[in-house]
Design a protein around this motif. Structure first.
Motif, PDB file in Angstrom:
ATOM      1  N   SER A 272      39.784  36.975  24.217  1.00 24.51           N
ATOM      2  CA  SER A 272      39.483  37.281  25.526  1.00 24.51           C
ATOM      3  C   SER A 272      40.132  38.765  26.555  1.00 24.51           C
ATOM      4  O   SER A 272      39.523  38.218  27.101  1.00 24.51           O
ATOM      5  CB  SER A 272      40.681  36.036  26.101  1.00 24.51           C
ATOM      6  OG  SER A 272      41.965  35.957  26.157  1.00 24.51           O
TER       7      SER A 272
ATOM      8  N   SER B  86      27.585  36.679  39.057  1.00 18.44           N
ATOM      9  CA  SER B  86      28.047  37.235  39.800  1.00 18.44           C
ATOM     10  C   SER B  86      29.741  37.609  39.883  1.00 18.44           C
ATOM     11  O   SER B  86      30.561  37.990  40.761  1.00 18.44           O
ATOM     12  CB  SER B  86      28.156  36.303  41.155  1.00 18.44           C
ATOM     13  OG  SER B  86      28.207  35.239  41.481  1.00 18.44           O
ATOM     14  N   ALA B  87      30.430  37.465  38.623  1.00 19.89           N
ATOM     15  CA  ALA B  87      31.643  37.773  38.201  1.00 19.89           C
ATOM     16  C   ALA B  87      31.631  39.014  38.481  1.00 19.89           C
ATOM     17  O   ALA B  87      33.005  39.592  38.025  1.00 19.89           O
ATOM     18  CB  ALA B  87      32.083  36.558  37.146  1.00 19.89           C
ATOM     19  N   ARG B  88      30.578  39.581  38.180  1.00 22.75           N
ATOM     20  CA  ARG B  88      30.764  41.474  38.104  1.00 22.75           C
ATOM     21  C   ARG B  88      31.582  41.072  39.058  1.00 22.75           C
ATOM     22  O   ARG B  88      32.276  42.861  39.452  1.00 22.75           O
ATOM     23  CB  ARG B  88      29.700  42.106  37.585  1.00 22.75           C
ATOM     24  CG  ARG B  88      28.841  41.666  36.720  1.00 22.75           C
ATOM     25  CD  ARG B  88      27.205  41.856  36.655  1.00 22.75           C
ATOM     26  NE  ARG B  88      26.581  41.635  37.858  1.00 22.75           N
ATOM     27  CZ  ARG B  88      26.034  42.478  38.914  1.00 22.75           C
ATOM     28  NH1 ARG B  88      25.531  43.192  38.846  1.00 22.75           N
ATOM     29  NH2 ARG B  88      24.764  40.987  39.560  1.00 22.75           N
ATOM     30  N   PHE B  89      31.770  40.804  40.103  1.00 25.53           N
ATOM     31  CA  PHE B  89      32.043  41.523  41.937  1.00 25.53           C
ATOM     32  C   PHE B  89      32.825  40.034  42.864  1.00 25.53           C
ATOM     33  O   PHE B  89      33.787  40.497  43.712  1.00 25.53           O
ATOM     34  CB  PHE B  89      30.852  41.284  42.894  1.00 25.53           C
ATOM     35  CG  PHE B  89      29.641  41.577  42.478  1.00 25.53           C
ATOM     36  CD1 PHE B  89      30.146  40.348  43.822  1.00 25.53           C
ATOM     37  CD2 PHE B  89      28.661  41.086  41.990  1.00 25.53           C
ATOM     38  CE1 PHE B  89      28.753  38.825  44.406  1.00 25.53           C
ATOM     39  CE2 PHE B  89      27.264  40.477  42.245  1.00 25.53           C
ATOM     40  CZ  PHE B  89      27.600  39.253  43.543  1.00 25.53           C
ATOM     41  N   SER B  90      32.454  38.796  42.172  1.00 21.94           N
ATOM     42  CA  SER B  90      33.258  38.279  43.159  1.00 21.94           C
ATOM     43  C   SER B  90      33.926  36.825  41.857  1.00 21.94           C
ATOM     44  O   SER B  90      34.055  37.286  40.685  1.00 21.94           O
ATOM     45  CB  SER B  90      32.942  37.681  43.884  1.00 21.94           C
ATOM     46  OG  SER B  90      31.222  36.450  43.169  1.00 21.94           O
ATOM     47  N   SER B  91      35.255  35.806  42.741  1.00 17.14           N
ATOM     48  CA  SER B  91      36.292  35.551  41.915  1.00 17.14           C
ATOM     49  C   SER B  91      36.181  34.397  42.297  1.00 17.14           C
ATOM     50  O   SER B  91      35.312  33.522  42.808  1.00 17.14           O
ATOM     51  CB  SER B  91      37.761  35.891  42.366  1.00 17.14           C
ATOM     52  OG  SER B  91      37.960  37.612  42.530  1.00 17.14           O
TER      53      SER B  91
ATOM     54  N   ILE C  50      37.331  40.824  27.649  1.00 14.93           N
ATOM     55  CA  ILE C  50      36.509  40.019  28.611  1.00 14.93           C
ATOM     56  C   ILE C  50      36.723  40.527  30.061  1.00 14.93           C
ATOM     57  O   ILE C  50      37.382  40.568  30.518  1.00 14.93           O
ATOM     58  CB  ILE C  50      35.964  38.833  28.573  1.00 14.93           C
ATOM     59  CG1 ILE C  50      36.255  38.437  27.608  1.00 14.93           C
ATOM     60  CG2 ILE C  50      34.703  38.726  29.654  1.00 14.93           C
ATOM     61  CD1 ILE C  50      34.643  38.901  26.238  1.00 14.93           C
ATOM     62  N   ARG C  51      36.097  41.537  30.209  1.00 11.34           N
ATOM     63  CA  ARG C  51      36.217  41.734  31.755  1.00 11.34           C
ATOM     64  C   ARG C  51      35.105  41.454  33.293  1.00 11.34           C
ATOM     65  O   ARG C  51      35.776  40.958  34.251  1.00 11.34           O
ATOM     66  CB  ARG C  51      35.560  43.384  31.933  1.00 11.34           C
ATOM     67  CG  ARG C  51      35.668  44.138  33.698  1.00 11.34           C
ATOM     68  CD  ARG C  51      35.753  45.169  33.291  1.00 11.34           C
ATOM     69  NE  ARG C  51      35.843  46.465  34.584  1.00 11.34           N
ATOM     70  CZ  ARG C  51      36.017  47.585  34.968  1.00 11.34           C
ATOM     71  NH1 ARG C  51      36.535  48.500  32.966  1.00 11.34           N
ATOM     72  NH2 ARG C  51      35.964  48.125  35.674  1.00 11.34           N
ATOM     73  N   ASN C  52      34.045  40.610  32.836  1.00 10.29           N
ATOM     74  CA  ASN C  52      33.504  40.035  33.903  1.00 10.29           C
ATOM     75  C   ASN C  52      33.451  38.692  33.357  1.00 10.29           C
ATOM     76  O   ASN C  52      32.200  38.419  32.693  1.00 10.29           O
ATOM     77  CB  ASN C  52      32.188  40.404  33.995  1.00 10.29           C
ATOM     78  CG  ASN C  52      31.884  41.845  34.472  1.00 10.29           C
ATOM     79  OD1 ASN C  52      33.254  42.395  34.682  1.00 10.29           O
ATOM     80  ND2 ASN C  52      31.588  42.805  33.446  1.00 10.29           N
ATOM     81  N   ALA C  53      34.025  37.580  33.921  1.00  6.80           N
ATOM     82  CA  ALA C  53      34.082  36.044  33.805  1.00  6.80           C
ATOM     83  C   ALA C  53      34.677  35.077  34.663  1.00  6.80           C
ATOM     84  O   ALA C  53      35.317  35.912  35.867  1.00  6.80           O
ATOM     85  CB  ALA C  53      34.311  35.642  32.361  1.00  6.80           C
ATOM     86  N   GLY C  54      33.787  34.588  35.104  1.00  2.52           N
ATOM     87  CA  GLY C  54      34.582  33.117  35.905  1.00  2.52           C
ATOM     88  C   GLY C  54      35.581  32.813  35.647  1.00  2.52           C
ATOM     89  O   GLY C  54      36.852  33.136  36.535  1.00  2.52           O
ATOM     90  N   ALA C  55      35.402  32.238  34.419  1.00  2.00           N
ATOM     91  CA  ALA C  55      36.976  31.488  33.715  1.00  2.00           C
ATOM     92  C   ALA C  55      36.622  31.827  32.213  1.00  2.00           C
ATOM     93  O   ALA C  55      35.657  31.305  31.969  1.00  2.00           O
ATOM     94  CB  ALA C  55      37.317  30.379  34.632  1.00  2.00           C
ATOM     95  N   ILE C  56      38.008  31.436  31.250  1.00  2.10           N
ATOM     96  CA  ILE C  56      37.325  32.025  30.380  1.00  2.10           C
ATOM     97  C   ILE C  56      38.394  30.309  29.537  1.00  2.10           C
ATOM     98  O   ILE C  56      39.215  29.789  29.793  1.00  2.10           O
ATOM     99  CB  ILE C  56      38.568  33.016  29.833  1.00  2.10           C
ATOM    100  CG1 ILE C  56      37.542  33.988  30.269  1.00  2.10           C
ATOM    101  CG2 ILE C  56      37.751  33.158  28.191  1.00  2.10           C
ATOM    102  CD1 ILE C  56      37.605  35.947  29.715  1.00  2.10           C
TER     103      ILE C  56
END
Lengths: 434, 434
Positions: free
Chosen positions: A342, A377-382, A345-351
């Motif tokens: 975990s 869109s987890a590449r650029f937002s939260s 991992i760089r791009n994920a909304g939630a893990i």
């Protein structure tokens, strides 16, 4: 049948790219309709709301009041199974505790030359929360949107919810009550968005609108963006499960189906390094599908958008790269060394880490927010957080000494940019002007 | 003539409301044009970029390369007056120091029942920075957009700038060089936005696009929103100055003009509790106007949108309320007790405190960002910061014990929401499923 990809195939990169860019949702072009409705609400106010509600929701506001009364809210809450209320209370309390940690801190300091700088956070004064009607009317989403706003200090949280024949889902009213929301209107669609953005005789405008909705609601939100703030435009939901062969295939199949049952456009993806396990999960999905009330939706999502991706090694750099490129809204990691993986991992909304953390816990009672960035869109937002309900004001304070130190550089840049009055505004204070 | 309002007038509230809702900008409807250009760039890639650049910017990419070479960047930086370079370096260093304080911290913790929760921040991998051409091509804006991205840890910052006949403003290249941006393309308009969002043969796509632009750029950004992130859509700039009669009218006039010279749609507002002072400032504006190269622009802004608002007392609750309703991008407070008054302001992009802090210092060398919410959007949004270049992933980790404690509530809510597979995903792990 879901798609099966094998990272060892020479053609894999090509197939994976095609998979990544598959469009899951065709948004109907309803911009013109939404624009007309917004213009009408701006022009006619409550009268327009009454007309649209009569037409779309079969409500007559002359007999059923537009605003849901406190009595009605309390009655709905009393009608819900106490065990469900208790579960929603647990959810609310855990969401509140977690989101309280997100409050940003003001920062005031004096720099080495004596300039005072500050960043001060304040809550947005009034926020509108759109809650969809029909089957997508979820009490958990009411909590996930309203609790962070209230934790942020928003004084006025206004809920709008379309109510066919005037009836609002009692679970939604109960959740609003638990969250502390009491200003609720029985309106929906683009007209509700317009009323929140511009106000009507009965509804004071808000400064920001959050919450999911159909294509008309999404189009209306895009159009009022700028007049008010909006949250992200939510797309269909997705889960990526990274699982080794040591899992029970039935557990993982259940997780994939929990995503698929949301929406025919939802997407469930399994990455595994065990081909037999991958097949066993796919078989288990077929078996479990039969047990679901929403079997048709789930089957259609799994058939059209589901995927099983076989990789040489679940936690190596290549698998991490695939997960980062998928940038899933939800990422479940069910393998040896899940925690270490975990961290890569760089791009994920939630893990969701480990074999005992199904994503569904995060939907309801984990404490973290379930409003998360979809469609890569987890590449650029939260995900939604307290930060979405506050804004920052920066403060700057110079004395005469600091102005003498910094002024000449400001004048020089202003001159280079051809902005005379900018230069004068500083030079006049330094007695340097011509 | 600017508008003069007096809070003591019986009709003031009505006049103030009309003033607040005056539209300063009519956005031309260029959505269809922007859409066609985006589609063309998606379909034809570099060939489309070449065609638009030939048509709009009179460049031929077969002789002038699309990408600005490192040599060209360094040559431009060498050509700029060293005193200006030094001023830009000071600006860059101060922006960097201030923005380094904005890096959010990860938060990992274990809650009282043993659930592990986490929030982890990571930088967006690649960001595009749009820089306008022509007179709005400001080196200070390059620094204000690029430095926070680099402080956030964005690995790839890509700049696009329209270049009439191939020429890029050397100040812009020098600022990019100082900020550490080396991937620069000579393209602009909706086609540049499309190239950044979707990529072409020569340009790898980015995940977010920031920076101001004309109506085509703004329309294109709205349209690619979702495929990539975007920053806010910037409107015309504004300043509100709250000043008592103890100020030099010439100083305050210079500040109002510094805003007005930006754009005929810019807005400069003075709130004062001294009628004579208000008139003296208005007179000083007329005198100083004659000294400006951009006199026409400034005069037109001041005439059409300028305002002097007389209040009974500069720092009382009513004045604070007016300032909060105006929600200015820039707020200058030049009066006794400026610091205390600044603490009462809730809605403002940035506040400049005291008589020796002209707003222009914040444009260039204060250290805080000059990309701020315009057109009353300070009610719901913040200036550009490091937070715009990072995103948060939430993490959740339960063991079997925590799942036993929280699982039943999750199952109960899932059942109430009619989501069987959600319930099963938990119950199957608790051996509770049917």
């Amino acid at each position: 049948m879901p798609v099966f990809l094998n990272a060892a195939d020479p053609d894999f990169e090509h197939q994976f790219r095609a998979f990544l860019t598959t469009k899951r949702e065709v948004s109907p072009d309803v911009d013109a309709v939404a624009r007309d409705i917004i213009d009408d609400v701006r022009a006619r106010g409550d009268a327009a709301l009454a007309a649209y509600s009569r037409r779309f929701d079969q409500i007559d506001f002359s007999t059923t009041p537009m605003r849901v009364s406190m009595q009605e809210i309390e009655a709905a809450a009393a009608e819900v199974d106490p065990a469900v209320i208790e579960a929603l209370q647990l959810a609310r309390d855990r969401i509140r505790s977690h989101h309280q940690r997100q409050m940003p801190e003001d920062d005031f300091y004096t720099d080495p030359i004596g300039v005072r700088l500050g960043s001060r956070w304040t809550a947005i004064e009034a926020v509108g929360l759109y809650v969809p009607g029909g089957t997508a009317s979820y009490p958990s989403s009411v909590l996930m949107n309203a609790v962070p706003a209230i934790v942020a200090g928003v004084e006025r949280v206004v809920m709008v919810v379309p109510a066919l024949k005037g009836v609002v889902n009692p679970l939604v009213l109960a959740a609003a009550h638990l969250a502390g929301v009491s200003e609720i209107y029985r309106i929906g669609g683009a007209q509700a968005v317009a009323a929140l953005a511009y106000g009507t005789e009965s509804i004071e405008p808000v400064s920001k609108i959050v919450g999911p909705g159909n294509a008309y609601v999404a189009a209306a939100k895009r159009q009022v963006f700028g007049v008010v703030g909006i949250d992200m435009i939510a797309g269909p939901s997705e889960v990526l499960v990274m699982a080794d062969g040591e899992n029970d295939p039935d557990w993982i199949a259940a997780d994939l189906l929990a995503q698929a049952e949301h929406d025919a456009n939802a997407q469930s993806i399994l990455i595994t390094d065990d081909a037999q396990f991958g097949q066993a999960v796919a078989d288990a999905v077929e078996r479990q599908l039969k047990l679901l009330r929403r079997a048709d939706t789930a089957a259609s999502s799994w058939r059209d958008f589901g995927a099983v991706i076989l990789v040489p090694e679940i936690s190596d750099a290549r698998s991490v790269d695939l997960a980062n490129r998928i940038a899933a809204e939800h990422l479940e990691i069910a393998c040896e060394g899940a925690e270490a993986l975990s961290g890569k991992i760089r791009n994920a909304g939630a893990i969701f880490v480990g074999r005992h953390t199904p994503e569904v816990i995060g939907d309801y009672v984990g404490g973290s927010n379930h409003v998360l960035p979809t469609a890569r869109s987890a590449r650029f937002s939260s995900g939604l957080s307290v930060l979405d309900f506050v804004k920052r004001t920066s403060l700057l304070q110079l004395g005469p000494g600091q102005l003498r130190m910094l002024g000449p550089a400001a004048i020089r840049i202003a001159e280079a940019e051809g902005l005379d009055a900018h230069g004068r505004s500083v030079s006049i204070r330094l007695n340097l002007q011509d």
